[in-house]
Write an enzyme that holds these catalytic residues in place. Structure first.
Site, PDB file in Angstrom:
ATOM      1  N   LYS A 164       0.842  -1.209   0.000  1.00 55.52           N
ATOM      2  CA  LYS A 164       0.000   0.000   0.000  1.00 55.52           C
ATOM      3  C   LYS A 164       0.879   1.263   0.000  1.00 55.52           C
ATOM      4  O   LYS A 164       0.657   2.174  -0.782  1.00 55.52           O
ATOM      5  CB  LYS A 164      -0.929   0.015   1.232  1.00 55.52           C
ATOM      6  CG  LYS A 164      -1.866  -1.192   1.283  1.00 55.52           C
ATOM      7  CD  LYS A 164      -2.825  -1.135   2.460  1.00 55.52           C
ATOM      8  CE  LYS A 164      -2.150  -1.167   3.818  1.00 55.52           C
ATOM      9  NZ  LYS A 164      -1.415  -2.441   4.103  1.00 55.52           N
ATOM     10  N   ARG A 207      -9.795   0.288   8.937  1.00 57.41           N
ATOM     11  CA  ARG A 207      -9.350  -1.070   9.222  1.00 57.41           C
ATOM     12  C   ARG A 207     -10.438  -1.871   9.933  1.00 57.41           C
ATOM     13  O   ARG A 207     -10.236  -3.044  10.227  1.00 57.41           O
ATOM     14  CB  ARG A 207      -8.124  -1.024  10.126  1.00 57.41           C
ATOM     15  CG  ARG A 207      -6.789  -1.185   9.378  1.00 57.41           C
ATOM     16  CD  ARG A 207      -5.697  -0.982  10.409  1.00 57.41           C
ATOM     17  NE  ARG A 207      -4.475  -1.648  10.103  1.00 57.41           N
ATOM     18  CZ  ARG A 207      -3.421  -1.071   9.528  1.00 57.41           C
ATOM     19  NH1 ARG A 207      -3.500   0.164   9.115  1.00 57.41           N
ATOM     20  NH2 ARG A 207      -2.308  -1.742   9.363  1.00 57.41           N
ATOM     21  N   ARG A 227      11.503  -5.615   4.923  1.00 55.38           N
ATOM     22  CA  ARG A 227      11.153  -4.186   4.761  1.00 55.38           C
ATOM     23  C   ARG A 227      12.089  -3.302   5.579  1.00 55.38           C
ATOM     24  O   ARG A 227      12.403  -3.589   6.724  1.00 55.38           O
ATOM     25  CB  ARG A 227       9.714  -3.952   5.208  1.00 55.38           C
ATOM     26  CG  ARG A 227       9.351  -2.462   5.289  1.00 55.38           C
ATOM     27  CD  ARG A 227       7.876  -2.192   5.242  1.00 55.38           C
ATOM     28  NE  ARG A 227       7.132  -2.775   6.332  1.00 55.38           N
ATOM     29  CZ  ARG A 227       5.797  -2.728   6.414  1.00 55.38           C
ATOM     30  NH1 ARG A 227       5.100  -2.144   5.449  1.00 55.38           N
ATOM     31  NH2 ARG A 227       5.181  -3.275   7.426  1.00 55.38           N
ATOM     32  N   ARG A 233      11.162  -1.635  11.262  1.00 58.73           N
ATOM     33  CA  ARG A 233      10.116  -1.307  12.241  1.00 58.73           C
ATOM     34  C   ARG A 233      10.062  -2.357  13.342  1.00 58.73           C
ATOM     35  O   ARG A 233      10.196  -3.538  13.074  1.00 58.73           O
ATOM     36  CB  ARG A 233       8.753  -1.236  11.538  1.00 58.73           C
ATOM     37  CG  ARG A 233       8.480   0.108  10.906  1.00 58.73           C
ATOM     38  CD  ARG A 233       7.282   0.108   9.995  1.00 58.73           C
ATOM     39  NE  ARG A 233       6.103  -0.572  10.522  1.00 58.73           N
ATOM     40  CZ  ARG A 233       4.940  -0.656   9.875  1.00 58.73           C
ATOM     41  NH1 ARG A 233       4.823  -0.086   8.678  1.00 58.73           N
ATOM     42  NH2 ARG A 233       3.925  -1.279  10.399  1.00 58.73           N
ATOM     43  N   ARG A 279      -0.428  -9.527  13.409  1.00 61.72           N
ATOM     44  CA  ARG A 279      -1.015  -8.488  12.542  1.00 61.72           C
ATOM     45  C   ARG A 279      -1.824  -9.120  11.419  1.00 61.72           C
ATOM     46  O   ARG A 279      -2.871  -8.607  11.028  1.00 61.72           O
ATOM     47  CB  ARG A 279       0.088  -7.588  11.985  1.00 61.72           C
ATOM     48  CG  ARG A 279       0.567  -6.593  13.048  1.00 61.72           C
ATOM     49  CD  ARG A 279       1.904  -5.994  12.703  1.00 61.72           C
ATOM     50  NE  ARG A 279       1.871  -5.228  11.480  1.00 61.72           N
ATOM     51  CZ  ARG A 279       2.947  -4.951  10.750  1.00 61.72           C
ATOM     52  NH1 ARG A 279       4.130  -5.391  11.120  1.00 61.72           N
ATOM     53  NH2 ARG A 279       2.837  -4.241   9.656  1.00 61.72           N
TER      54      ARG A 279
HETATM   55  P1  ADP Z   1       0.969  -2.040   7.768  1.00 65.16           P
HETATM   56  O1  ADP Z   1       0.544  -1.337   6.549  1.00 65.16           O
HETATM   57  O2  ADP Z   1       2.315  -2.677   7.661  1.00 65.16           O
HETATM   58  O3  ADP Z   1      -0.067  -2.946   8.363  1.00 65.16           O
HETATM   59  P2  ADP Z   1       0.601   0.422   9.274  1.00 65.16           P
HETATM   60  O4  ADP Z   1       1.788   1.286   9.226  1.00 65.16           O
HETATM   61  O5  ADP Z   1      -0.568   0.793   8.447  1.00 65.16           O
HETATM   62  O6  ADP Z   1       1.101  -1.057   8.983  1.00 65.16           O
HETATM   63  O7  ADP Z   1       0.079   0.298  10.785  1.00 65.16           O
HETATM   64  C1  ADP Z   1       0.942   0.004  11.856  1.00 65.16           C
HETATM   65  C2  ADP Z   1       0.138  -0.137  13.148  1.00 65.16           C
HETATM   66  O8  ADP Z   1      -0.528   1.101  13.447  1.00 65.16           O
HETATM   67  C3  ADP Z   1      -0.986  -1.172  13.098  1.00 65.16           C
HETATM   68  O9  ADP Z   1      -0.518  -2.486  13.394  1.00 65.16           O
HETATM   69  C4  ADP Z   1      -1.925  -0.649  14.186  1.00 65.16           C
HETATM   70  O10 ADP Z   1      -1.462  -0.943  15.487  1.00 65.16           O
HETATM   71  C5  ADP Z   1      -1.824   0.866  14.003  1.00 65.16           C
HETATM   72  N1  ADP Z   1      -2.843   1.397  13.047  1.00 65.16           N
HETATM   73  C6  ADP Z   1      -2.610   1.989  11.849  1.00 65.16           C
HETATM   74  N2  ADP Z   1      -3.766   2.336  11.262  1.00 65.16           N
HETATM   75  C7  ADP Z   1      -4.765   1.960  12.106  1.00 65.16           C
HETATM   76  C8  ADP Z   1      -6.184   2.026  12.058  1.00 65.16           C
HETATM   77  N3  ADP Z   1      -6.844   2.547  11.006  1.00 65.16           N
HETATM   78  N4  ADP Z   1      -6.873   1.505  13.114  1.00 65.16           N
HETATM   79  C9  ADP Z   1      -6.254   0.977  14.180  1.00 65.16           C
HETATM   80  N5  ADP Z   1      -4.917   0.869  14.277  1.00 65.16           N
HETATM   81  C10 ADP Z   1      -4.169   1.360  13.253  1.00 65.16           C
HETATM   82  P1  ADP Z   2       2.136  -1.847   3.195  1.00 63.20           P
HETATM   83  O1  ADP Z   2       2.133  -0.342   3.151  1.00 63.20           O
HETATM   84  O2  ADP Z   2       0.928  -2.448   2.541  1.00 63.20           O
HETATM   85  O3  ADP Z   2       2.374  -2.388   4.568  1.00 63.20           O
HETATM   86  P2  ADP Z   2       4.737  -1.651   1.822  1.00 63.20           P
HETATM   87  O4  ADP Z   2       4.485  -0.756   0.653  1.00 63.20           O
HETATM   88  O5  ADP Z   2       5.448  -1.087   2.988  1.00 63.20           O
HETATM   89  O6  ADP Z   2       3.352  -2.349   2.291  1.00 63.20           O
HETATM   90  O7  ADP Z   2       5.512  -2.941   1.268  1.00 63.20           O
HETATM   91  C1  ADP Z   2       5.977  -3.976   2.147  1.00 63.20           C
HETATM   92  C2  ADP Z   2       7.374  -4.449   1.690  1.00 63.20           C
HETATM   93  O8  ADP Z   2       7.266  -5.147   0.443  1.00 63.20           O
HETATM   94  C3  ADP Z   2       8.373  -3.326   1.449  1.00 63.20           C
HETATM   95  O9  ADP Z   2       9.642  -3.759   1.853  1.00 63.20           O
HETATM   96  C4  ADP Z   2       8.304  -3.079  -0.067  1.00 63.20           C
HETATM   97  O10 ADP Z   2       9.560  -2.625  -0.575  1.00 63.20           O
HETATM   98  C5  ADP Z   2       7.990  -4.489  -0.594  1.00 63.20           C
HETATM   99  N1  ADP Z   2       7.085  -4.472  -1.764  1.00 63.20           N
HETATM  100  C6  ADP Z   2       6.053  -3.625  -2.019  1.00 63.20           C
HETATM  101  N2  ADP Z   2       5.425  -3.930  -3.179  1.00 63.20           N
HETATM  102  C7  ADP Z   2       6.069  -5.032  -3.663  1.00 63.20           C
HETATM  103  C8  ADP Z   2       5.904  -5.858  -4.836  1.00 63.20           C
HETATM  104  N3  ADP Z   2       4.911  -5.602  -5.720  1.00 63.20           N
HETATM  105  N4  ADP Z   2       6.748  -6.905  -4.994  1.00 63.20           N
HETATM  106  C9  ADP Z   2       7.732  -7.161  -4.084  1.00 63.20           C
HETATM  107  N5  ADP Z   2       7.945  -6.429  -2.970  1.00 63.20           N
HETATM  108  C10 ADP Z   2       7.129  -5.380  -2.767  1.00 63.20           C
END
Ligand code: ADP
Ligand code: ADP
Length: 224
Positions: free
Chosen positions: A16, A91, A130, A163, A174
């Protein structure tokens, strides 16, 4: 189309943030990432950060009543007046309902929900490799998208970090939280005719070209 009000939906690690980076450049949309907002609050030790930290460390969701206010405030800012790109929100169903009630009050509506699908096995691989720039939020992967110099951001030279919540134990929780609380949003938005699914296992540039084509079609439909 007057406004592009978009949601990026998908499991943690689906890509994302990676797609948001491209979308915001192409469509000049503010990228509102609740995870980034929360991590910044934790780093600055604000009241919000202190409230959120223990949930985030465990890989659980921050309570709806905490995050909804934060998000609505961001969506109400002047730079989001002509559109926004939400990443990591909603979410839960109550979060989705709060968003649509708020937009309705403002006479606005969602344009589309872009769902990036990736299976759990690949998610674990992606998240374990990541690395992020803790200042800008820019994302890399040690194998799939490495920086030019190991451990250093290409753009501003900031040292990259892993992270805390990207450790394997937390990632498993998660993912479980995603399937229980967030995945039902796909049905919710499908019923509203807003959902568009994308195969997130393809390369980032390929995922992006599919998303871009969908947005172009939505814009075209609007003008007919
Ligand atoms: P990822 O895309 O890797 O799941 P995020 O950076 O979006 O991680 O979120 C990291 C953490 O922040 C989540 O595991 C949760 O604890 C919190 N968080 C983020 N967005 C929300 C949301 N919309 N509602 C509740 N918790 C959230
Ligand atoms: P999210 O915001 O959904 O948690 P990220 O954009 O942070 O996801 O991507 C998670 C990890 O996967 C990062 O290390 C990113 O560089 C890698 N990644 C993202 N898109 C792709 C893809 N299409 N193929 C392989 N790796 C990817």
């Amino acid at each position: 189309m007057a406004e592009l009000n978009l949601i990026l939906l998908g499991p943690p690690g689906a890509g994302k943030g990676t797609q948001a980076e491209q979308l915001r450049t192409e469509f000049e949309l503010p990228h509102i990432a609740t995870g980034d907002i929360l991590r910044q609050a934790v780093a600055e030790q604000t009241e919000l950060g202190e409230l959120a930290a223990s949930y985030m460390d465990a890989g659980n969701l921050v309570p709806d009543e905490v995050i909804i206010g934060v998000l609505l405030e961001a969506v109400g800012r002047p730079d989001a007046r002509d559109g926004f790109l939400l990443d990591g929100f909603p979410r839960t169903i109550p979060q989705a309902e709060a968003l649509s009630t708020d937009l309705e009050k403002l006479g606005r509506q969602l344009t589309a929900v872009l769902m990036i699908e990736v299976d759990d096995e690949e998610i674990v691989q992606r998240i374990s490799g990541r690395r992020v720039n803790p200042v800008s939020g820019r994302v890399y992967h040690v194998d799939f998208d490495p920086p030019k110099v190991e451990g250093i951001d290409d753009v501003d030279g900031t040292p990259l970090v892993q992270r805390e919540d990207d450790q394997p134990e937390t990632v498993r929780n998660r993912l479980a939280v995603y399937h229980a609380q967030t995945a039902p949003l796909a049905d919710y938005y499908e019923k509203l005719g807003l959902l568009h699914r994308f195969d997130g296992s393809a390369a980032p540039s390929e995922v992006f070209s599919h998303i871009r084509a969908t947005i172009a079609t939505l814009k075209l439909e609007e003008t007919i």
